[in-house]
Design an enzyme around this catalytic site. Sequence first.
Site, PDB file in Angstrom:
ATOM      1  N   GLU A  46     -34.511   3.499   0.710  1.00  0.00           N
ATOM      2  CA  GLU A  46     -34.744   4.332  -0.480  1.00  0.00           C
ATOM      3  C   GLU A  46     -34.501   3.516  -1.754  1.00  0.00           C
ATOM      4  OE1 GLU A  46     -31.798   6.809  -2.053  1.00  0.00           O
ATOM      5  OE2 GLU A  46     -30.379   6.486  -0.440  1.00  0.00           O
ATOM      6  N   LYS A 106     -35.038   9.695 -11.219  1.00  0.00           N
ATOM      7  CA  LYS A 106     -34.688   9.937  -9.816  1.00  0.00           C
ATOM      8  C   LYS A 106     -35.689  10.950  -9.274  1.00  0.00           C
ATOM      9  CE  LYS A 106     -30.985  12.367  -7.295  1.00  0.00           C
ATOM     10  NZ  LYS A 106     -29.662  12.998  -7.444  1.00  0.00           N
ATOM     11  N   ASP A 158     -26.210  24.556  -5.104  1.00  0.00           N
ATOM     12  CA  ASP A 158     -26.579  23.144  -5.120  1.00  0.00           C
ATOM     13  C   ASP A 158     -26.536  22.544  -3.717  1.00  0.00           C
ATOM     14  OD1 ASP A 158     -27.159  20.539  -5.699  1.00  0.00           O
ATOM     15  OD2 ASP A 158     -25.548  20.251  -7.152  1.00  0.00           O
ATOM     16  N   SER A 160     -28.726  19.570  -1.503  1.00  0.00           N
ATOM     17  CA  SER A 160     -29.723  18.507  -1.654  1.00  0.00           C
ATOM     18  C   SER A 160     -31.014  18.849  -0.914  1.00  0.00           C
ATOM     19  CB  SER A 160     -29.165  17.192  -1.111  1.00  0.00           C
ATOM     20  OG  SER A 160     -30.166  16.203  -1.176  1.00  0.00           O
ATOM     21  N   ALA A 161     -32.131  18.510  -1.545  1.00  0.00           N
ATOM     22  CA  ALA A 161     -33.435  18.665  -0.887  1.00  0.00           C
ATOM     23  C   ALA A 161     -33.570  17.719   0.310  1.00  0.00           C
ATOM     24  CB  ALA A 161     -34.554  18.387  -1.891  1.00  0.00           C
ATOM     25  N   ASP A 162     -32.634  16.774   0.432  1.00  0.00           N
ATOM     26  CA  ASP A 162     -32.651  15.887   1.612  1.00  0.00           C
ATOM     27  C   ASP A 162     -32.607  16.715   2.897  1.00  0.00           C
ATOM     28  OD1 ASP A 162     -32.458  13.839  -0.224  1.00  0.00           O
ATOM     29  OD2 ASP A 162     -30.439  13.196   0.368  1.00  0.00           O
ATOM     30  N   LYS A 179     -21.223  12.118   1.862  1.00  0.00           N
ATOM     31  CA  LYS A 179     -20.073  11.775   1.030  1.00  0.00           C
ATOM     32  C   LYS A 179     -19.081  12.916   0.953  1.00  0.00           C
ATOM     33  CE  LYS A 179     -23.126   9.134  -1.652  1.00  0.00           C
ATOM     34  NZ  LYS A 179     -24.259   9.983  -1.256  1.00  0.00           N
TER      35      LYS A 179
END
Length: 330
Positions: A46, A106, A158, A160-162, A179
């Site tokens: 990435e 980003k 919130d 992540s779209a990951d 993390k």
Amino acid sequence: MAPEQRTDAAPVVRPPAVGHGGSIEMTLSPPVAEALAGGRPVVALESTIISHGLPRPQNLEAAHHFEQVLRDQGVTPATIAVLDGQLHIGLDEDALKRVATDDITKASVRDLPMLIATGGSGATTVAATAHLARLAGIRVFATGGLGGVHRLASSTYDESADLMTLAQTPITVVSAGVKSILDIGATLERLETLGVTVLGYRTSRFPAFWLTDSGHDLDWRVESGHQVVEVMAAGDALTRTQAVLVANPLAIDQQLDPEVHDSALDAALAAARDQGVRGKQVTPFLLSEMVQATGGRSLDVNLQIVRNNVALAGEIARAWAEREQHMQDT
Ligand code: PSU
Ligand code: MN
């Protein structure tokens, strides 16, 4: 999906059209195009980690180093980014420099259509990189830490779209868990809901990025890249569309001192709260606060994490290419 070789520019592939938008052009670097055409191992990397995850100037050095770790294994690195509306799979030196030194945005997966439509540039997150790697036919991807559910998600939403992307993208991602800035338990629950296969690499515990062990148990453990490849192949045979997440922990003597970690994390989370940091700024903000609060120690550990993950991804990609070759020969 054979790349069209052109002599004057990087080769371009045209994946099949999706919907009525027409087909999309991707610019493959010559080494990536050759490796894919020849069935040789390729690992996607990435670019958000370069632009937003690591401080300058260490970020450019690190980007070179991660690629070199793969080349030393005989694996072709494919660092992915969007530059001037072009989807780049494999970056040359100038492109890597732009990602490391320009104030590039980003870009998650939802930003890709806008960047293409307007000729914009973006450094791709895990979500965007996974999506593009898959389109290019790359099966293995290395990152540092996957995005996940943030600690205040029950009030901020919130996440992540990951995670959503991994639910829709059959790719293997090597990550040191997620993390500790995140809600790790909630992230694991979401990965379960989303159908992502999670494998501990030589561990039965989910790692916590800078720390070896998050304290969360994993259902599955693998001992080798070959075993990961067997899981990938079984997933394909089942026509699954979800990712395989390989959780690769730091060795205990490589982790950040847990006491240093805990106090730095408290400070970083408090700073984010006090400054009202929101949206896509949250992760880069917390990462850079951690570097400050640990006097740079979290950065050294971060680099070691990515190095380890890249090396393991290389091993998996080699095992995958070997398997594909074997399947073709028999
Ligand atoms: N892991 C790292 N450094 C990073 C990131 C992850 O070690 O910079 C980036 C990745 O690109 C990941 C993104 O996809 O943070 C997640 O951001 P968000 O929480 O906004 O989805
Ligand atoms: Mn977010």
